[in-house]
Design a protein around this motif. Structure first.
Motif, PDB file in Angstrom:
ATOM      1  N   GLY A  14       0.827  -1.192   0.000  1.00 33.02           N
ATOM      2  CA  GLY A  14       0.000   0.000   0.000  1.00 33.02           C
ATOM      3  C   GLY A  14       0.864   1.246   0.000  1.00 33.02           C
ATOM      4  O   GLY A  14       2.008   1.213  -0.456  1.00 33.02           O
ATOM      5  N   PRO A  15       0.315   2.341   0.574  1.00 36.95           N
ATOM      6  CA  PRO A  15      -1.062   2.477   1.059  1.00 36.95           C
ATOM      7  C   PRO A  15      -2.073   2.426  -0.090  1.00 36.95           C
ATOM      8  O   PRO A  15      -1.679   2.247  -1.238  1.00 36.95           O
ATOM      9  CB  PRO A  15      -1.038   3.856   1.721  1.00 36.95           C
ATOM     10  CG  PRO A  15       0.020   4.614   0.966  1.00 36.95           C
ATOM     11  CD  PRO A  15       1.075   3.589   0.623  1.00 36.95           C
ATOM     12  N   ASN A  16      -3.358   2.554   0.272  1.00 34.51           N
ATOM     13  CA  ASN A  16      -4.410   2.623  -0.748  1.00 34.51           C
ATOM     14  C   ASN A  16      -4.529   1.289  -1.488  1.00 34.51           C
ATOM     15  O   ASN A  16      -4.563   1.242  -2.708  1.00 34.51           O
ATOM     16  CB  ASN A  16      -4.095   3.775  -1.722  1.00 34.51           C
ATOM     17  CG  ASN A  16      -5.186   3.997  -2.753  1.00 34.51           C
ATOM     18  OD1 ASN A  16      -6.349   3.731  -2.503  1.00 34.51           O
ATOM     19  ND2 ASN A  16      -4.792   4.477  -3.918  1.00 34.51           N
ATOM     20  N   CYS A  17      -4.563   0.189  -0.720  1.00 37.38           N
ATOM     21  CA  CYS A  17      -4.677  -1.128  -1.343  1.00 37.38           C
ATOM     22  C   CYS A  17      -5.783  -1.926  -0.661  1.00 37.38           C
ATOM     23  O   CYS A  17      -6.444  -1.439   0.258  1.00 37.38           O
ATOM     24  CB  CYS A  17      -3.352  -1.874  -1.275  1.00 37.38           C
ATOM     25  SG  CYS A  17      -2.929  -2.509   0.361  1.00 37.38           S
ATOM     26  N   MET A  18      -5.990  -3.175  -1.114  1.00 31.50           N
ATOM     27  CA  MET A  18      -6.992  -4.051  -0.502  1.00 31.50           C
ATOM     28  C   MET A  18      -6.375  -5.266   0.164  1.00 31.50           C
ATOM     29  O   MET A  18      -7.084  -6.163   0.619  1.00 31.50           O
ATOM     30  CB  MET A  18      -8.010  -4.498  -1.550  1.00 31.50           C
ATOM     31  CG  MET A  18      -8.947  -3.396  -2.020  1.00 31.50           C
ATOM     32  SD  MET A  18      -9.901  -2.623  -0.692  1.00 31.50           S
ATOM     33  CE  MET A  18     -10.885  -3.996  -0.144  1.00 31.50           C
ATOM     34  N   GLY A  19      -5.053  -5.355   0.194  1.00 27.60           N
ATOM     35  CA  GLY A  19      -4.425  -6.428   0.938  1.00 27.60           C
ATOM     36  C   GLY A  19      -4.115  -7.656   0.112  1.00 27.60           C
ATOM     37  O   GLY A  19      -3.765  -7.549  -1.065  1.00 27.60           O
ATOM     38  N   ILE A  20      -4.273  -8.835   0.715  1.00 20.23           N
ATOM     39  CA  ILE A  20      -3.788 -10.064   0.094  1.00 20.23           C
ATOM     40  C   ILE A  20      -4.788 -11.207   0.241  1.00 20.23           C
ATOM     41  O   ILE A  20      -5.680 -11.174   1.087  1.00 20.23           O
ATOM     42  CB  ILE A  20      -2.445 -10.511   0.726  1.00 20.23           C
ATOM     43  CG1 ILE A  20      -2.631 -10.816   2.219  1.00 20.23           C
ATOM     44  CG2 ILE A  20      -1.368  -9.473   0.491  1.00 20.23           C
ATOM     45  CD1 ILE A  20      -1.425 -11.471   2.883  1.00 20.23           C
ATOM     46  N   ILE A  21      -4.583 -12.227  -0.589  1.00 16.87           N
ATOM     47  CA  ILE A  21      -5.203 -13.537  -0.420  1.00 16.87           C
ATOM     48  C   ILE A  21      -4.071 -14.554  -0.524  1.00 16.87           C
ATOM     49  O   ILE A  21      -3.293 -14.525  -1.475  1.00 16.87           O
ATOM     50  CB  ILE A  21      -6.263 -13.824  -1.492  1.00 16.87           C
ATOM     51  CG1 ILE A  21      -7.444 -12.861  -1.353  1.00 16.87           C
ATOM     52  CG2 ILE A  21      -6.753 -15.275  -1.418  1.00 16.87           C
ATOM     53  CD1 ILE A  21      -8.427 -12.926  -2.512  1.00 16.87           C
ATOM     54  N   ASN A  22      -3.982 -15.436   0.451  1.00 16.71           N
ATOM     55  CA  ASN A  22      -3.041 -16.548   0.399  1.00 16.71           C
ATOM     56  C   ASN A  22      -3.842 -17.820   0.658  1.00 16.71           C
ATOM     57  O   ASN A  22      -4.107 -18.184   1.813  1.00 16.71           O
ATOM     58  CB  ASN A  22      -1.933 -16.384   1.442  1.00 16.71           C
ATOM     59  CG  ASN A  22      -0.913 -17.508   1.384  1.00 16.71           C
ATOM     60  OD1 ASN A  22      -1.112 -18.501   0.686  1.00 16.71           O
ATOM     61  ND2 ASN A  22       0.185 -17.362   2.114  1.00 16.71           N
ATOM     62  N   SER A  23      -4.242 -18.488  -0.417  1.00 17.80           N
ATOM     63  CA  SER A  23      -5.100 -19.664  -0.265  1.00 17.80           C
ATOM     64  C   SER A  23      -4.365 -20.811   0.408  1.00 17.80           C
ATOM     65  O   SER A  23      -4.989 -21.719   0.953  1.00 17.80           O
ATOM     66  CB  SER A  23      -5.637 -20.106  -1.631  1.00 17.80           C
ATOM     67  OG  SER A  23      -4.600 -20.592  -2.467  1.00 17.80           O
ATOM     68  N   GLU A  24      -3.030 -20.771   0.391  1.00 19.79           N
ATOM     69  CA  GLU A  24      -2.234 -21.837   0.999  1.00 19.79           C
ATOM     70  C   GLU A  24      -2.474 -21.917   2.503  1.00 19.79           C
ATOM     71  O   GLU A  24      -2.471 -23.007   3.092  1.00 19.79           O
ATOM     72  CB  GLU A  24      -0.757 -21.594   0.701  1.00 19.79           C
ATOM     73  CG  GLU A  24       0.172 -22.693   1.154  1.00 19.79           C
ATOM     74  CD  GLU A  24       1.618 -22.414   0.806  1.00 19.79           C
ATOM     75  OE1 GLU A  24       2.466 -23.274   1.095  1.00 19.79           O
ATOM     76  OE2 GLU A  24       1.909 -21.331   0.249  1.00 19.79           O
ATOM     77  N   ILE A  25      -2.684 -20.752   3.151  1.00 19.06           N
ATOM     78  CA  ILE A  25      -2.909 -20.734   4.600  1.00 19.06           C
ATOM     79  C   ILE A  25      -4.287 -20.150   4.935  1.00 19.06           C
ATOM     80  O   ILE A  25      -4.536 -19.763   6.078  1.00 19.06           O
ATOM     81  CB  ILE A  25      -1.801 -19.950   5.332  1.00 19.06           C
ATOM     82  CG1 ILE A  25      -1.765 -18.479   4.877  1.00 19.06           C
ATOM     83  CG2 ILE A  25      -0.448 -20.608   5.121  1.00 19.06           C
ATOM     84  CD1 ILE A  25      -0.855 -17.606   5.736  1.00 19.06           C
TER      85      ILE A  25
END
Length: 723
Positions: free
Chosen positions: A131-142
């Motif tokens: 970021g800033p000004n983001c939506m973050g992450i997806i980690n399907s592994e965990i």
């Protein structure tokens, strides 16, 4: 080698939440709910100045009250609260953070200063953040999802990095319906600390990720992007969408993430050089990325087609051939084997067209198995596999003739989906792509997608999917990339630039421009610069006729159409008249460059162009007076290897003109590629140069010769390294 910061950020064992409360309509709480509800098994540490508990978890009033050092700080708080929280996290020892909050570099001067303060804290405490000004992450592994939308799907193989948060979060249900599953997804926002190239490098190293998709509004470090991508793309496909190439797209990107975009042709060249497959829509980015992540590699251009309708078969065959693949006629033996399974009138030569045929086992398993086993194809497209969706549509018409048999009973009595049709790609080790006009309303589509087989909602899209596989196969087979070293510049070239800048010139005159190119090994025409008429006439007799005579001064950037150039001068008398006419057209005394006419009917153009935020690029194409009319030019970021340059030469639309044509010999493309590679080094060795234009670059006896040249300089105060 420094470890990529995302290795730590993407797998936190504990997360401190800032901005999450008990109001489930607040963005921070919604994102925290995704972390809590989607299966994350690490420790959750809410920090809230008022609430004692947040979503059932004990809350701390401040960072100092946390019982441990969190691996990751997750911030969804007002922008002015972000720096002090980050500093407190730094003092606590936290090394990773995600800043969802907007209101930084994308908003203007105040936001830029706030972002600079954030970066100061980041460097002081060695905190790397998204970021800033983001939506973050997806980690399907965990099972870690920090977006506002639930992500409860199975683990995937598609890695995704985006400079738009929407495409990591709002699209989740859309992707779920289409069987598209992320391995990892990263929203970059303003990329103040961790950028797109960090994400690309991380996904390239991630074992779960089999293909990478990138949504791009701008790239801050073009050379690093190329170097990173070229390490990845021979082994793992990368597909990208770039939206900053138009004026409107660039303007939107600047206001959206504060990023500086560059013209589309420069990015087209960048992707070609980097081995990245380019797409033009977010739909294609997801679908092609997903297909590349799930299917076996395509090892050749031969594609088989099995369809139950002639039109889609023809459409796919047409697209495949246009994209450079082959739809080969099957051998008589293979056709004979197929013909035993289809109506007598049905074509079986490729495409295999079953026409209207409700034996879906034959369509989806028997014939595909025979074709894939034959060794006559490298990949297969199947169109028309449908069961439930079809019977739902026709049931009302036929139920009276079925003794009022229910739809469920009809489906239970009809052919089940054959198991082997769902594992064709795995069984034969070849890509199998599906085309269907039905979505999840049909059980074939659902079954294919759930078994990792790509389904496109149109025959042309399926064919383009196979073309993307073929493009990656060519990238895999390309020579290993080794960027050329930038040598120390020739002293003569340095002296020419220094002298011009000392005189306050913004460009070199043509004579000195070609002297600079010659010092770098670019072949140029022999010529003499005459300051007086008698010198010009003497030069004419020395060089011999016919001649070219051109006005030569640093402020003359273009001569054609202004009476400043005379061609095919055939005698001393004509040379005298040419001198007088050039002086009259100029309106004041001007030196004249005298050179022999270069014989050659093919005129090319080569040069260097620079764009702010992108750096220098090499340009090559069809030159002369047709340059602007034909617009047949291609670009690559500097530096360009000889192999890159050879690819540039192949990429122009008029490349057939470079072969033997109309009695002219083939162009020495090896010499031409070497010239382009050397040209690409000049702006890197001389950052004072902003532009070079060699037009025309005439082909004489097969070899390229620079006949006219322009070198534009940066003003002294702007002559820092633009690379």
């Amino acid at each position: 080698m420094t470890e990529n910061p995302l290795h730590h950020l993407m797998k936190p064992s504990s997360i401190a939440l800032f901005g999450a409360g008990n109001n489930f309509m607040k963005m921070g709480t919604m994102q925290a709910l995704s972390i809590v509800k989607d299966g994350y098994q690490g420790q959750i540490l809410p920090v809230h100045p008022k609430e004692k508990t947040v979503m059932g978890f004990k809350a701390c009033a401040s960072v100092a009250d946390l019982p441990m050092t969190p691996d990751l700080g997750f911030l969804v708080v007002p922008s002015d609260q972000v720096p002090p929280i980050m500093e407190a996290l730094g003092q606590k020892g936290t090394k990773s953070a995600i800043v969802i909050t907007a209101g930084f570099g994308e908003t203007g001067e105040k936001g830029i200063k706030l972002q600079e303060e954030l970066n100061r804290i980041s460097k002081e405490y060695n905190i790397r953040y998204l970021g800033p000004n983001c939506m973050g992450i997806i980690n399907s592994e965990i099972c870690l999802n920090t977006t506002v939308m639930p992500y409860t799907y199975a683990k995937g193989a598609l890695g995704f990095a985006s400079q738009s948060g929407t495409y990591v979060t709002q699209t989740i249900p859309y992707l779920g319906r289409r069987g598209i599953r992320f391995s990892k997804a990263i929203s970059l926002g303003n990329s103040a600390s961790i950028d797109l190239i960090d994400a690309l490098e991380y996904l390239g190293q991630d074992k779960q990720t089999r293909a990478i998709a990138l949504y791009i509004e701008s790239i801050k470090d073009v050379r690093r992007f190329v170097e990173t991508a070229r390490k990845i793309t021979p082994h793992k496909p990368v597909v990208a969408q770039y939206v900053g190439g138009s004026e409107a797209g660039a303007r939107s990107a600047m206001s959206h993430t504060g990023s500086l975009a560059a013209p589309d042709p420069l990015y087209q060249g960048l992707f070609r050089q980097a081995g990245v497959i380019r797409v033009d829509s977010i739909e294609a980015l997801y679908e092609l990325g997903n297909m590349l992540a799930q299917t076996p590699d395509l090892c050749g251009p031969r594609i088989g087609i099995v369809t139950n309708s002639g039109g889609p078969g023809s459409a796919m065959a047409n697209v495949l051939e246009k994209e450079g693949l082959a739809v080969p006629q099957f051998s008589p033996a293979l056709q004979a084997e197929i013909s035993q399974l289809i109506p007598e009138h049905a074509p079986c030569g490729n495409p295999v067209d079953l026409t209207f045929h409700l034996d879906f086992e034959t369509l989806t398993q028997k014939i595909p198995g025979i074709i894939l086993d034959s060794g006559e194809v490298d990949g297969l497209i199947i169109h028309g596999a449908v069961r439930k969706g079809y019977f739902v549509e026709v049931y009302k018409h036929i139920q009276d003739y079925l003794g009022n048999m229910s739809l469920d009973q009809l489906l239970s009595d009809y052919q089940p989906i054959p198991d082997k049709s769902l594992t064709l790609a795995k069984e034969y080790g070849k890509p199998v792509v599906i085309s269907s006009f039905f979505g999840r309303d049909d059980d074939y589509t659902v079954a294919y997608r759930d078994h990792g087989m790509p389904v496109f909602n149109g025959p042309e899209k399926a064919a383009l999917g196979m073309a993307a596989l073929y493009q990656h196969s060519q990238i895999r087979q390309a020579p290993a990339w080794q960027p050329p070293d930038v040598p120390d510049p020739p002293q003569q070239a340095c002296d020419l630039i220094t002298t011009a800048l000392d005189k306050g010139q913004s460009s070199l005159d043509e004579c000195h421009a070609k002297l600079l190119l010659k010092a770098w090994g670019v072949p140029t025409v022999e010529e003499i610069l005459a300051h007086e008429k008698d010198q010009a006439l003497a030069a004419a007799q020395t060089l011999g006729f016919p001649l070219a005579m051109k006005a030569c001064a640093p402020d003359i950037l273009h001569k054609s159409g202004h009476g400043l150039i005379k061609l095919n001068v055939k005698s001393v008398d004509e040379a005298a008249r040419a001198w007088d006419e050039i002086q009259a057209a100029r309106g004041q005394e001007v030196p004249v460059l005298v050179s022999p006419m270069v014989n050659g009917q093919r005129e090319l153009v080569a040069g260097i162009t620079a764009c702010e935020g992108f750096g220098p690029s090499v340009m090559f194409g069809i030159g002369g007076i047709l340059t602007e009319a034909l617009n047949d030019v291609v670009f690559r970021p500097a530096p360009v290897s000889v192999d890159d340059a050879a690819q540039m030469i192949e990429d122009i639309r008029s490349r057939k003109l470079l072969g033997p044509v109309r009695g002219m010999p083939a162009v020495n493309t090896q010499a031409l590629a070497g010239l382009l590679s050397r040209l690409s080094l000049i702006p890197l060795a001389h950052p004072q140069i902003s532009e070079i234009d060699i037009n025309p670059l005439i082909v004489q006896g097969g070899d390229p010769v620079a006949v006219d040249a322009l070198v534009v300089l940066n003003p002294p105060e702007d002559s820092g390294d633009k690379s």
